[in-house]
Design a protein around this motif. Structure first.
Motif, short mmCIF file in Angstrom:
data_model
loop_
_atom_site.label_atom_id
_atom_site.label_comp_id
_atom_site.label_asym_id
_atom_site.label_seq_id
_atom_site.Cartn_x
_atom_site.Cartn_y
_atom_site.Cartn_z
N ALA A 21 69.57 38.24 97.74
CA ALA A 21 70.33 37.50 98.92
C ALA A 21 69.43 36.64 99.40
N LEU A 22 68.29 36.73 99.52
CA LEU A 22 67.36 35.80 100.34
C LEU A 22 67.10 34.61 99.43
N ILE A 23 67.18 34.87 98.10
CA ILE A 23 67.04 33.68 97.27
C ILE A 23 68.22 32.71 97.20
N GLY A 24 69.41 33.49 97.34
CA GLY A 24 70.65 32.72 97.54
C GLY A 24 70.63 31.81 98.70
N LEU A 25 70.24 32.46 99.95
CA LEU A 25 70.20 31.86 101.23
C LEU A 25 69.52 30.53 101.18
N PHE A 26 68.38 30.71 100.51
CA PHE A 26 67.25 29.71 100.27
C PHE A 26 67.77 28.36 99.47
N ALA A 27 68.49 28.99 98.21
CA ALA A 27 69.15 27.91 97.37
C ALA A 27 70.13 27.01 98.31
N THR A 28 70.89 27.88 99.16
CA THR A 28 72.02 27.09 100.01
C THR A 28 71.18 26.14 100.75
N SER A 29 70.12 26.37 101.55
CA SER A 29 69.43 25.37 102.58
C SER A 29 68.99 24.47 101.64
N ARG A 30 68.35 24.61 100.71
CA ARG A 30 67.79 23.36 100.14
C ARG A 30 68.92 22.42 99.47
N THR A 31 69.98 23.09 98.99
CA THR A 31 70.97 22.16 98.33
C THR A 31 71.52 21.49 99.42
N ILE A 32 71.92 21.88 100.78
CA ILE A 32 72.40 21.25 101.79
C ILE A 32 71.59 20.13 101.83
N ASP A 33 70.24 20.05 102.06
CA ASP A 33 69.40 19.24 102.15
C ASP A 33 69.47 18.07 101.15
N PHE A 34 69.66 18.32 100.01
CA PHE A 34 69.60 17.41 99.03
C PHE A 34 71.17 16.71 99.07
N VAL A 35 72.14 17.31 99.43
CA VAL A 35 73.51 16.81 99.62
C VAL A 35 73.29 15.71 100.84
N GLN A 36 72.73 16.07 101.86
CA GLN A 36 72.64 15.14 103.03
C GLN A 36 71.88 14.14 103.02
N VAL A 37 70.55 14.48 102.26
CA VAL A 37 69.62 13.18 102.29
C VAL A 37 69.53 12.53 100.88
N GLY A 38 69.72 13.53 99.57
CA GLY A 38 69.61 12.84 98.16
C GLY A 38 68.28 12.59 97.89
N LEU A 39 68.13 11.96 96.56
CA LEU A 39 66.98 11.77 96.09
C LEU A 39 66.03 10.49 96.36
N ASN A 40 67.00 9.67 97.04
CA ASN A 40 66.44 8.11 97.38
C ASN A 40 65.54 8.03 98.55
N THR A 41 64.33 8.68 98.33
CA THR A 41 63.48 8.69 99.44
C THR A 41 62.74 7.35 99.61
N SER A 42 63.01 6.99 100.92
CA SER A 42 62.31 5.50 101.18
C SER A 42 60.91 5.75 101.87
N LYS A 43 60.14 4.81 102.09
CA LYS A 43 58.80 4.72 102.55
C LYS A 43 58.96 3.96 103.88
N ASN A 44 58.28 4.67 104.98
CA ASN A 44 58.27 3.73 106.32
C ASN A 44 56.71 3.48 106.30
N VAL A 45 56.51 2.27 106.21
CA VAL A 45 55.11 1.68 106.13
C VAL A 45 54.51 0.97 107.50
N MET A 46 53.40 1.38 107.76
CA MET A 46 53.02 0.87 109.21
C MET A 46 51.50 0.04 108.77
N ILE A 47 51.47 -1.18 109.16
CA ILE A 47 50.53 -2.04 108.65
C ILE A 47 49.67 -2.61 110.10
N ILE A 48 48.47 -2.18 110.21
CA ILE A 48 47.63 -2.91 111.15
C ILE A 48 46.68 -3.90 110.75
N THR A 49 46.99 -5.12 111.12
CA THR A 49 46.43 -6.27 110.61
C THR A 49 46.02 -7.10 111.57
N GLU A 50 44.89 -7.87 111.40
CA GLU A 50 44.77 -9.11 112.46
C GLU A 50 45.64 -10.57 111.83
#
Length: 291
Positions: free
Chosen positions: A187-216
Motif C-alpha cells: 500500500a505504501l508503494i501504491g501511495l508513492f506511485a500515486t503521488s509521483r504520477t500526480i506530479d508528472f501529470v501536473q508538471v510533465g517532462l518539459n522541465t525548463s531552466k531559470n537562468v540567473m546571469i550576473i555580468t558587467e
C-alpha cells in the motif's frame, strides 16, 4: 520582436468552453481512478490511502461494496468541508465526489488485471495518480480524505501536508493490521506511485531552466539573448554580498534544449559572467504554456 510575439499570441479559451473542458476532465479522471482501483488495487487488497483505501478494508472485513462505502463517506465529508471550513469547493468537486463511486460501481465486475500485488501496487498507484492528476487539471477534486485533512488542519493546527500523511498513514497501518504487513508495505508503494504520477501529470517532462546571469555587460548580454536565443529577459537589481556594490542580474527562462546555446552565448559576450541555472518545472507565459 515584441510586436510579432503579440501578433501570434493565443487567445484565452472562452469561459463556456473552459468550464466544459473542466467538467470533462473531472469525469474522465474519476473514470481512470475507478478503473485502476478495480483492476489493480482492490483485487490485491492494497489500501493505499484515501476513501478508496477505507473501502478496500471494509470490503475485506465486512464484504461491503466499495462504491457504496465511498458514497457514504465522500458525500458527508464534502458537506462537512463546506460547513466547517466555509469554503466554496465548487460544483466541479461535487461532481468528482459523486461520479467516482459511481464509476467504481459500474466497473466493479471487471476482471482483475494481475494477481501480483507488487504490480497491482505500482500500476494501480500510477492509474490513480493519472486520474487524480487529470481531475486536478480540471481544477477540482474528488473530495474524501483531502477534505478530512483540511478539517484536521484547522482544528489541530498541524501543517496540511502532515494532516494528509497522518490520515493516509492510519489507513495504510490499518490495512497492515487487517490484511498483512506485506500488503501494508505494498500500500505504501501504491501511495508513492500515486503521488509521483500526480506530479508528472501536473508538471510533465518539459522541465525548463531559470537562468540567473550576473555580468558587467548587461546590455550586451541582453541583446545577444534577444538575437541568438529569441527569448525575453528580466533585469533585476542586486548588490554584491562582499563589496556591497550595486550589481544587475539578467534572468532568463529557456527550454532544456536551449540551455547550452544560452550559456555559450553569454560566455561569448562576457567570459567572466557568473551563471546560475535552476530547474523550473512549471512555466506559464509567452513562449511557454499559456494555461
Amino acid at each position: 520582436m515584441m510586436m510579432m510575439a503579440k501578433k501570434y499570441r493565443r487567445e484565452p479559451m472562452p469561459p463556456v468552453l473552459r468550464h466544459t473542458l473542466d467538467y470533462a476532465l473531472v469525469i474522465l479522471g474519476a473514470f481512470f481512478v475507478a478503473i485502476a482501483f478495480n483492476l489493480f488495487l482492490l483485487p490485491n487488497n492494497i489500501a493505499s490511502g484515501g476513501v478508496a483505501g477505507v473501502s478496500t478494508i471494509t470490503k475485506g472485513v465486512f464484504g461491503w461494496e466499495p462504491g457504496v462505502v465511498q458514497w457514504i463517506l465522500n458525500i458527508p465529508l464534502f458537506i462537512m468541508g463546506v460547513v466547517i471550513l466555509g469554503k466554496n469547493f465548487g460544483f466541479k468537486s461535487f461532481v468528482g465526489t459523486v461520479t467516482l463511486p459511481l464509476f467504481v460501481l459500474l466497473t466493479s465486475e471487471m476482471a482483475p488485471a494481475t494477481p501480483n500485488p507488487l504490480l497491482g501496487a505500482i500500476f494501480g498507484g500510477m492509474g490513480v495518480g493519472l486520474g487524480l492528476g487529470i481531475v486536478f487539471r480540471g481544477r477540482a477534486s474528488t473530495g474524501g480524505i483531502d477534505l478530512a485533512a483540511q478539517v484536521l488542519h484547522k482544528f489541530s493546527h498541524l501543517p496540511l501536508g502532515i494532516s494528509v500523511a497522518l490520515l493516509d498513514g492510519m489507513i495504510v497501518l490499518t490495512s497492515a493490521i487487517v490484511f498483512s504487513l506485506e500488503e501494508g508495505l505494498y500500500a505504501l508503494i501504491g501511495l508513492f506511485a500515486t503521488s509521483r504520477t500526480i506530479d508528472f501529470v501536473q508538471v510533465g517532462l518539459n522541465t525548463s531552466k531559470n537562468v540567473m546571469i550576473i555580468t558587467e555587460d548587461v546590455n550586451e548580454v541582453r541583446e545577444a539573448i534577444f538575437k541568438q536565443i529569441d527569448r525575453g529577459v528580466t533585469v533585476l537589481s542586486g548588490a554584491g554580498g562582499y563589496t556591497d556594490r550595486e550589481r544587475r542580474v539578467v534572468m532568463c527562462v529557456v527550454q532544456q534544449n536551449e540551455f547550452i546555446k544560452l550559456t555559450q552565448t553569454v560566455k561569448m559576450v562576457d567570459p567572466g559572467a557568473f551563471v546560475v541555472a535552476m530547474n523550473a518545472t512549471e512555466v506559464l507565459g509567452e513562449g511557454f504554456k499559456t494555461s
